[in-house]
Design an enzyme around this catalytic site. Structure first.
Site, PDB file in Angstrom:
ATOM      1  N   CYS A  99       0.796  -1.226   0.000  1.00  0.00           N
ATOM      2  CA  CYS A  99       0.000   0.000   0.000  1.00  0.00           C
ATOM      3  C   CYS A  99       0.827   1.273   0.000  1.00  0.00           C
ATOM      4  CB  CYS A  99      -0.920   0.008   1.219  1.00  0.00           C
ATOM      5  SG  CYS A  99      -0.042  -0.044   2.801  1.00  0.00           S
ATOM      6  N   GLU A 137      -7.021  -5.804  -0.769  1.00  0.00           N
ATOM      7  CA  GLU A 137      -7.112  -4.700   0.196  1.00  0.00           C
ATOM      8  C   GLU A 137      -5.977  -3.716  -0.021  1.00  0.00           C
ATOM      9  OE1 GLU A 137      -5.629  -3.423   4.437  1.00  0.00           O
ATOM     10  OE2 GLU A 137      -4.690  -4.574   2.817  1.00  0.00           O
ATOM     11  N   ARG A 181      -9.387   2.820  11.035  1.00  0.00           N
ATOM     12  CA  ARG A 181      -8.576   2.258   9.947  1.00  0.00           C
ATOM     13  C   ARG A 181      -9.420   2.117   8.691  1.00  0.00           C
ATOM     14  NH1 ARG A 181      -3.778  -0.485  10.455  1.00  0.00           N
ATOM     15  NH2 ARG A 181      -3.065  -1.672   8.656  1.00  0.00           N
ATOM     16  N   ARG A 183      -9.788   1.340   4.847  1.00  0.00           N
ATOM     17  CA  ARG A 183      -9.083   0.581   3.818  1.00  0.00           C
ATOM     18  C   ARG A 183      -9.997   0.335   2.622  1.00  0.00           C
ATOM     19  NH1 ARG A 183      -5.279   2.033   6.147  1.00  0.00           N
ATOM     20  NH2 ARG A 183      -3.401   0.898   6.746  1.00  0.00           N
TER      21      ARG A 183
END
Length: 455
Positions: A99, A137, A181, A183
């Site tokens: 990421c 993800e 969080r 995502r």
């Protein structure tokens, strides 16, 4: 390797999550890390046919938790760029594609970063193996305006190789974890599968434990009802646009930030914790207020000269500025201007950036690089911002009533099971958890997918 989410040391020869019953579906674990995706899918009855990871320390943890003599034939796929093909007859391919290229911390380099190009290896392998479905993800930055064209390209390529594709930003907080969080989750179902277009992402569980509910050190702390305050008291009439969904406009914040570059009602400045006069505080706040003015330069934060200060505070004396240099609050630049010593926001002050109160709804996003975040071990209550800050400094900061976020905490905050054995070195374990996925989110995303696949 050692360490579990629970305090009790469990000695056992086999990995505790090893699936030895008849599996319902198969999956391949790309960018496996320490096994966040795997834990969720095995819980739902999945069997892993192979895993890909290149970080040696992550592989050690992964093997310790999942690989034994009962599944030694499971394929260690290695570097994704060198995988010629995936195992046959896969139901689901999963992975947390690196990421960093899409994150603020990674400077949003996207496909200009070699790690960003790993998406093309993912697409290549999915195209070759044609699994029934996939779940990928990534950080929410992939869906930011700067990266939106890149996200659209990824989605378009996945659709072109035969998949109905949907994506959504999901937050760990909405699935029972007290962590903020966000995502991006991308789910694809092969177009020849009935109702492939009907996948829907899971809704929020509406179960919201607070930080103190999951950390052992905070179990005995009582939640104090917070006072309701008006915007004028909290923000002097102007509510900052940068406030998150976890900051209420009629309540005091659940955290204190140490920064000389901000000035919220729970901001702690260096002049709050160093002995300074009221006059010196005014001078510091003057620099804070005017440092971003374009009148003094084009930087995000500009130093001010003595002459600049004189324009704002006509009776200021040079020795007053120099005294703040001596106290290491200001420093002189090469061109004899004054700026804050603590000139980077995330650096914090005295190695602290943020202290989160135990009754907070969330801790900030756990990251691989780590943050200088701590959790207070006592609670405070106040009816006015000035009283709140004073109580924080007296009861929490000066008495050192706070603890760092450790690997044990990160394990729980990411939803890993109690018996998970993480790396014995805390900094490595925290980095690995920061790189992982929030397990409950994966579980609920996968549940919805299995309903479509009728597995």
């Amino acid at each position: 390797m050692k360490g579990e989410c629970s305090q009790t040391s469990i000695q056992i020869e086999l990995p505790l999550r090893l699936v030895i019953h008849q599996s319902k579906f198969s999956f391949v674990d790309l960018f496996a890390g320490i096994g966040g995706f795997r834990i969720a899918l095995e819980k739902l009855g999945g069997q892993c046919l192979g895993y890909s990871e290149i970080d040696k320390q992550a592989i050690q943890v992964y093997k310790q938790n999942f690989i034994s003599y009962l599944n030694q034939d499971e394929i260690e796929l290695g570097d994704i760029t060198k995988i010629p093909e995936l195992p046959a007859n896969i139901d689901i391919v999963v992975g947390g594609v690196p990421c960093q290229p899409w994150s603020v911390a990674g400077c949003l380099r996207g496909f200009d970063d070699p790690r960003g190009k790993l998406w093309f290896d993912v697409i290549r392998l999915v195209n070759q193996s044609q699994p029934k479905s996939f779940i990928f993800e990534n950080v929410s930055g992939l869906a930011s305006p700067k990266n939106r064209e890149n996200l659209e390209l990824i989605l378009h390529e996945l659709e072109n190789i035969g998949y109905c594709v949907k994506w959504k930003i999901l937050n760990a907080y909405d699935f029972g974890l007290p962590q903020n969080r966000d995502r991006v989750f991308i789910v694809g179902i092969r177009k020849d599968i009935e109702k492939c277009q009907e996948y829907n992402f899971p809704e929020s569980l509406k179960v919201h434990p607070k930080v103190l509910d999951i950390l052992d050190e905070l179990k005995n702390i009582k939640i104090v009802k917070k006072a309701k305050l008006d915007a004028n008291t909290l923000f002097k009439g102007v509510i900052p646009p940068s406030r998150t969904r976890f900051q209420k406009d009629d309540e005091l914040n659940d955290f204190f930030i140490f920064s000389d570059l901000r000035n919220g009602h729970t901001t702690i400045h260096s002049w709050d914790i160093i002995d300074t006069t009221d006059r010196e505080k005014i001078i510091c706040l003057t620099l804070l207020k005017h440092r971003r003015s374009k009148k003094y330069g084009n930087k995000d934060g500009n130093p001010l000269s003595f002459q600049n200060f004189q324009e704002i505070i006509p009776d200021i004396k040079l020795n007053e500025l120099d005294n703040l240099v001596d106290k290491q609050i200001f420093r002189l630049t090469d061109d004899h201007k004054y700026e804050f010593v603590n000139s980077k926001n995330m650096t914090g002050i005295n190695n602290i950036y943020r202290i989160i109160l135990p009754a907070a709804d969330i801790v900030p996003t756990l990251t691989a690089t780590g943050a200088k975040d701590y959790i207070a071990t006592v609670s405070i209550s106040a009816s006015h911002p000035e009283q709140y800050k004073r109580l924080f400094l007296e009861k929490i900061y000066k008495n050192k009533q706070y603890i760092p976020i450790t690997a044990k905490h990160a394990c729980k905050l990411q939803g890993f099971p109690k018996d998970f054995k993480y790396h014995e070195k805390d900094d490595i374990a925290r980095r690995q958890f920061g790189n992982s996925v929030p397990i409950p989110v994966v579980e609920y995303v996968a549940k919805e997918l299995l309903n479509i696949l009728r597995i």
